[in-house]
Scaffold this active site. Structure first.
Site, PDB file in Angstrom:
ATOM      1  N   GLU A 261     -68.146  40.218 -15.120  1.00  0.00           N
ATOM      2  CA  GLU A 261     -68.056  41.662 -14.929  1.00  0.00           C
ATOM      3  C   GLU A 261     -69.372  42.358 -15.277  1.00  0.00           C
ATOM      4  O   GLU A 261     -69.942  42.118 -16.336  1.00  0.00           O
ATOM      5  CB  GLU A 261     -66.898  42.224 -15.774  1.00  0.00           C
ATOM      6  CG  GLU A 261     -66.703  43.722 -15.690  1.00  0.00           C
ATOM      7  CD  GLU A 261     -66.499  44.229 -14.265  1.00  0.00           C
ATOM      8  OE1 GLU A 261     -65.726  43.608 -13.519  1.00  0.00           O
ATOM      9  OE2 GLU A 261     -67.129  45.235 -13.906  1.00  0.00           O
TER      10      GLU A 261
ATOM     11  N   THR B 129     -65.930  46.134  -8.242  1.00  0.00           N
ATOM     12  CA  THR B 129     -65.368  44.781  -8.361  1.00  0.00           C
ATOM     13  C   THR B 129     -64.669  44.359  -7.082  1.00  0.00           C
ATOM     14  O   THR B 129     -64.852  43.237  -6.593  1.00  0.00           O
ATOM     15  CB  THR B 129     -64.356  44.705  -9.520  1.00  0.00           C
ATOM     16  OG1 THR B 129     -65.038  44.898 -10.745  1.00  0.00           O
ATOM     17  CG2 THR B 129     -63.660  43.352  -9.566  1.00  0.00           C
TER      18      THR B 129
ATOM     19  N   HIS C 179     -67.434  45.532 -19.405  1.00  0.00           N
ATOM     20  CA  HIS C 179     -67.301  46.666 -18.481  1.00  0.00           C
ATOM     21  C   HIS C 179     -67.677  47.920 -19.253  1.00  0.00           C
ATOM     22  O   HIS C 179     -67.419  48.020 -20.448  1.00  0.00           O
ATOM     23  CB  HIS C 179     -65.850  46.745 -17.990  1.00  0.00           C
ATOM     24  CG  HIS C 179     -65.646  47.683 -16.831  1.00  0.00           C
ATOM     25  ND1 HIS C 179     -65.781  49.048 -16.948  1.00  0.00           N
ATOM     26  CD2 HIS C 179     -65.323  47.442 -15.528  1.00  0.00           C
ATOM     27  CE1 HIS C 179     -65.553  49.604 -15.766  1.00  0.00           C
ATOM     28  NE2 HIS C 179     -65.279  48.655 -14.889  1.00  0.00           N
TER      29      HIS C 179
ATOM     30  N   ASP D 126     -70.770  40.605 -10.596  1.00  0.00           N
ATOM     31  CA  ASP D 126     -70.170  41.367  -9.493  1.00  0.00           C
ATOM     32  C   ASP D 126     -71.019  42.555  -9.056  1.00  0.00           C
ATOM     33  O   ASP D 126     -71.063  42.903  -7.896  1.00  0.00           O
ATOM     34  CB  ASP D 126     -68.726  41.789  -9.793  1.00  0.00           C
ATOM     35  CG  ASP D 126     -68.579  42.768 -10.940  1.00  0.00           C
ATOM     36  OD1 ASP D 126     -69.498  42.867 -11.775  1.00  0.00           O
ATOM     37  OD2 ASP D 126     -67.524  43.438 -11.004  1.00  0.00           O
ATOM     38  N   HIS D 127     -71.703  43.195 -10.009  1.00  0.00           N
ATOM     39  CA  HIS D 127     -72.536  44.360  -9.680  1.00  0.00           C
ATOM     40  C   HIS D 127     -73.293  44.781 -10.935  1.00  0.00           C
ATOM     41  O   HIS D 127     -73.122  44.186 -12.000  1.00  0.00           O
ATOM     42  CB  HIS D 127     -71.694  45.521  -9.142  1.00  0.00           C
ATOM     43  CG  HIS D 127     -70.498  45.836 -10.001  1.00  0.00           C
ATOM     44  ND1 HIS D 127     -70.603  46.446 -11.225  1.00  0.00           N
ATOM     45  CD2 HIS D 127     -69.184  45.581  -9.820  1.00  0.00           C
ATOM     46  CE1 HIS D 127     -69.397  46.582 -11.749  1.00  0.00           C
ATOM     47  NE2 HIS D 127     -68.511  46.051 -10.924  1.00  0.00           N
TER      48      HIS D 127
HETATM   49  C1  GP9 Z   1     -60.476  46.453 -12.917  1.00  0.00           C
HETATM   50  C2  GP9 Z   1     -61.717  45.665 -13.023  1.00  0.00           C
HETATM   51  C3  GP9 Z   1     -62.932  46.553 -13.090  1.00  0.00           C
HETATM   52  O1  GP9 Z   1     -59.318  45.761 -12.662  1.00  0.00           O
HETATM   53  O2  GP9 Z   1     -61.790  44.712 -12.049  1.00  0.00           O
HETATM   54  O3  GP9 Z   1     -63.287  47.068 -11.868  1.00  0.00           O
HETATM   55  P1  GP9 Z   1     -64.660  47.874 -11.612  1.00  0.00           P
HETATM   56  O4  GP9 Z   1     -64.553  49.179 -12.340  1.00  0.00           O
HETATM   57  O5  GP9 Z   1     -65.799  47.068 -12.115  1.00  0.00           O
HETATM   58  O6  GP9 Z   1     -64.708  48.026 -10.155  1.00  0.00           O
HETATM   59 MN    MN Z   2     -66.709  45.206 -11.778  1.00  0.00          MN
END
Ligand code: GP9
Ligand code: MN
Length: 708
Positions: free
Chosen positions: A262, A311, A428, A488-489
């Site tokens: 993440e 995500t 996150h 992911d980003h």
């Molecule tokens: C939420 C998690 C975070 O279920 O996958 O998503 P994001 O905010 O990074 O898109």
């Molecule tokens: Mn994410």
């Protein structure tokens, strides 16, 4: 005195009074449902405040429409009709929620999804005695009128007052929206999840908004025809690059274990954070060792390509080798309707894989619960499957250590080979670090709290992965798997990057968009236990390229699929990475709108030569074409026209997928297969692997109040 006012119900017997009464009743029912039935994840007092006001604006607006109707009976019937409609909508959502933990969308109401058919059969079992509270007034109010306990006000309602009422409700709505956006920025542009919209703007708004979005996407979908596939096929054909023979099939029949890192940027790899005493701390020692392992094929010029869906956009890129949308998240806008030919589906049909996703957040987030069915994902272990406490979780669900640890009880029952993905969340935003005495990690020292915590949460993620790897090794899954780790980003947004600059030994003053773009690198590691010829690959690529790469590693050809990426191991790849906003990067150029930079030096090309300009124009054309082709496929839902004859894939029936009772289903399969069962549980003589999992207790970790 006017008899309408002197009646015992007094104010109620005016039209406005009656409308206020109905508004109050509907408000009361909504609040009841919000607090007792729906799980909306209210986090603070401000969100409670928004929750309490959110039914009002739309209800007053809608009921107020009846004030424009002059005739007494018509006006009352109109108001009553709207009220009954709202109550039935709310009540249907309550019943639906009990079964699906989600809300009713317009396609569901229109019956394009046959869940509604299934539901009506099951609905009767979903009623509770308490439900009478939601419906009794629909009978009681007409009785009051029939028995003349309540009287209709025959007086003509002045238009000016009706307009004022409408204006007030509109103003109330904008105030509500303002509060909502300040608590959850970009709520409407990114939509997140159905429960988010309801938490902030109520069920009435949610239904209307969903209707509007459905209408918009249906328009585009309707216009699309099989002919549109011609240009798509041409693009895919011309863009296809054959796999590198040397790597084709090197992971054949292995389990696929995706670990979604993440918000994890490439700069964290090998990074050492200096504490106040000047002592250096390696942020992600385990991931670093994997990145450089001789069993890993790692990429250091690899970029994320997500937009508003974050995500979920990354997931879409990986599962489909297609881009997300330019506006809003694809999963929430199209995921519940579109036809896909995604990785789990291909692997199931071509190589007998079973697929499962592990994610400790609610399944409705990013509309995963619906989209996953269309991707052909067999099992979705969402927050319902985890033992979640206040201590081991935060707003995005269960923390990474318990996520991995608690997943094992399900993972061990999956038939092999399996395709799995672990969606971590601890790293996150807002990066509230875990601070226990033993594994606490220093907080960085910048003027930005978000940046400061980022290293500590990344360190926690690193430790959780190390624990999981230890388990994979001790359970015997390790050698049978290919483990893919990807960021992911970005975790630190461009606005914050100048504050990050000095930690990267860059100059805050001269930091620019070129530097921002370079920071969109995320790590990508294909870890194949047993291989000793791993390498660090410098090719330029993006998330759209992962799927063809993976399929080729698994020995599955991709010529028949409409995928937009190119195998990362193939020589002669384009090495052209498109971002969703049409910016792009190649080993030579970084192009941001009309600005051209040298990728290797960061030098800005003030007066590019004609030759360079021509080259850039051609590259830009390619980028635009790739993105446009993706949009054509996704918004036109073109894969519905791309049948078995061409793709070799039978189409998916999403209604066959249901994510309840996952463990029971897995165990039933084991029983049915008897000694043919290939789950690790069966292969170990029905001995569980759960006790093999060693984890430093997450109970020791806590989020300091100051950072909450
Ligand atoms: C939420 C998690 C975070 O279920 O996958 O998503 P994001 O905010 O990074 O898109
Ligand atoms: Mn994410």
């Amino acid at each position: 005195m006017n008899k309408y006012i002197s009646h015992p119900f007094k104010l109620l017997n005016t039209r406005l009074g009656f409308m206020s009464f109905l508004t109050f009743l509907f408000w009361l029912k909504s609040i009841f449902a919000y607090l007792l039935i729906f799980k909306l994840g209210i986090e603070d007092k401000f969100q409670y405040f928004i929750l309490f006001i959110n039914p009002l604006a739309t209800t007053i607006f809608l009921l107020g429409l009846s004030l424009y109707v002059k005739k007494k009976l018509m006006s009352y019937l109109f108001m009553g009709g709207i009220y009954a409609g709202l109550c039935i909508l709310l009540f249907s959502n309550i019943v639906y929620y009990r079964e699906f933990s989600d809300f009713i969308t317009i396609p569901t109401i229109l019956g394009t999804k046959s869940v509604s058919a299934g539901l009506s059969k099951a609905a009767i079992h979903l009623f509770r005695p308490l439900d009478i509270f939601f419906l009794i007034d629909l009978i009681a109010i007409p009785i009051l009128f029939v028995t003349k306990k309540a009287i209709m006000d025959p007086r003509y309602f002045r238009k000016r007052v009706a307009i004022a009422n409408t204006a007030i409700s509109v103003m109330m709505f904008f105030a509500n929206l303002f509060f909502a956006e300040s608590s959850r920025p970009e709520l409407l542009s990114r939509t997140f999840a159905h429960d988010y919209i309801i938490k902030y703007l109520g069920i009435n708004f949610f239904t209307g908004f969903d209707g509007y979005q459905t209408f918009k996407t249906n328009q585009v979908r309707k216009k699309a025809s099989p002919n549109d596939l011609t240009s798509v096929k041409k693009y895919v054909h011309e863009h296809y690059i054959a796999p590198n023979e040397e790597f084709f099939g090197i992971a054949k029949n292995r389990n696929v274990i995706y670990i979604h890192l993440e918000s994890f940027q490439k700069f964290l790899i090998d990074y050492k954070l200096k504490d106040k005493q000047g002592q250096e701390h390696e942020v992600t020692p385990f991931l670093n060792s994997l990145f450089h392992s001789q069993s890993s094929f790692s990429f250091d010029n690899f970029f994320h390509q997500v937009k508003a869906g974050k995500t979920s956009d990354a997931e879409n890129l990986l599962e489909n080798s297609l881009f997300g949308l330019n506006q809003g998240p694809l999963f929430t806008q199209l995921g519940g309707e579109n036809t896909f030919q995604a990785a789990p589906d291909i692997l199931q049909q071509k190589a007998g894989y079973t697929s499962a996703i592990f994610h400790g957040n609610s399944g409705t987030f990013w509309n995963r619960n619906e989209t996953y069915k269309r991707l052909g994902i067999d099992y979705f272990f969402d927050s319902h499957y985890f033992d979640i406490t206040d201590k081991n979780s935060f707003q995005y669900g269960i923390h990474d250590k318990p996520l991995f640890q608690q997943s094992v009880q399900y993972l061990e029952h999956l038939q092999q080979p399996f395709y799995s993905k672990f969606l971590t969340v601890s790293n996150h935003y807002p990066y509230s670090p875990f601070t226990d005495t033993e594994s606490g990690f220093p907080i960085a020292d910048t003027d930005d709290k978000t940046i400061n915590g980022y290293f500590a949460t990344a360190n926690y993620l690193d430790k959780s992965i190390e624990e999981f790897f230890n388990y994979l090794k001790s359970s015997g899954l390790y050698e049978k798997s290919i483990i893919i780790l990807y960021g992911d980003h970005f975790g630190i947004s461009n606005q914050r990057n100048p504050s990050l600059a000095k930690l990267l030994e860059k100059n805050e003053e001269t930091w620019n968009e070129f530097d921002d773009t370079q920071l969109q690198r995320v790590p990508l590691i294909f870890h194949i236990p047993g291989r000793e010829d791993g390498q660090l690959n410098h090719t330029y690529g993006g998330q759209v390229d992962i799927l063809p790469t993976l399929l080729h590693l698994l020995g599955i050809g991709t010529t028949t699929y409409l995928q937009l990426g190119q195998d990362l191991f193939s020589p002669n790849r384009d090495q052209l990475v498109a971002f969703r906003d049409k910016h792009f990067i190649t080993p030579e150029y970084t192009v941001i709108g009309s600005k051209i930079y040298h990728t290797q030096t960061g030098e800005f090309l003030e007066n590019p030569s004609d030759d360079t300009q021509k080259k850039i124009q051609e590259l830009q054309k390619k980028v635009d074409l790739q993105l446009a082709t993706s949009d054509r496929i996704t918004t036109g839902d073109l894969l519905r026209f791309y049948g078995k004859k061409e793709s070799g894939l039978s189409s998916i029936n999403p209604e066959k997928y249901n994510y309840k009772n996952g463990l029971k289903k897995l165990k039933d399969i084991e029983k049915k297969k008897k000694n043919k069962s290939t789950s690790i549980f069966s292969l170990r003589g029905k001995k569980s692997t759960v006790s093999l999992y060693e984890s430093k207790s997450y109970q020791d970790y806590f989020v300091p109040q100051s950072l909450k």
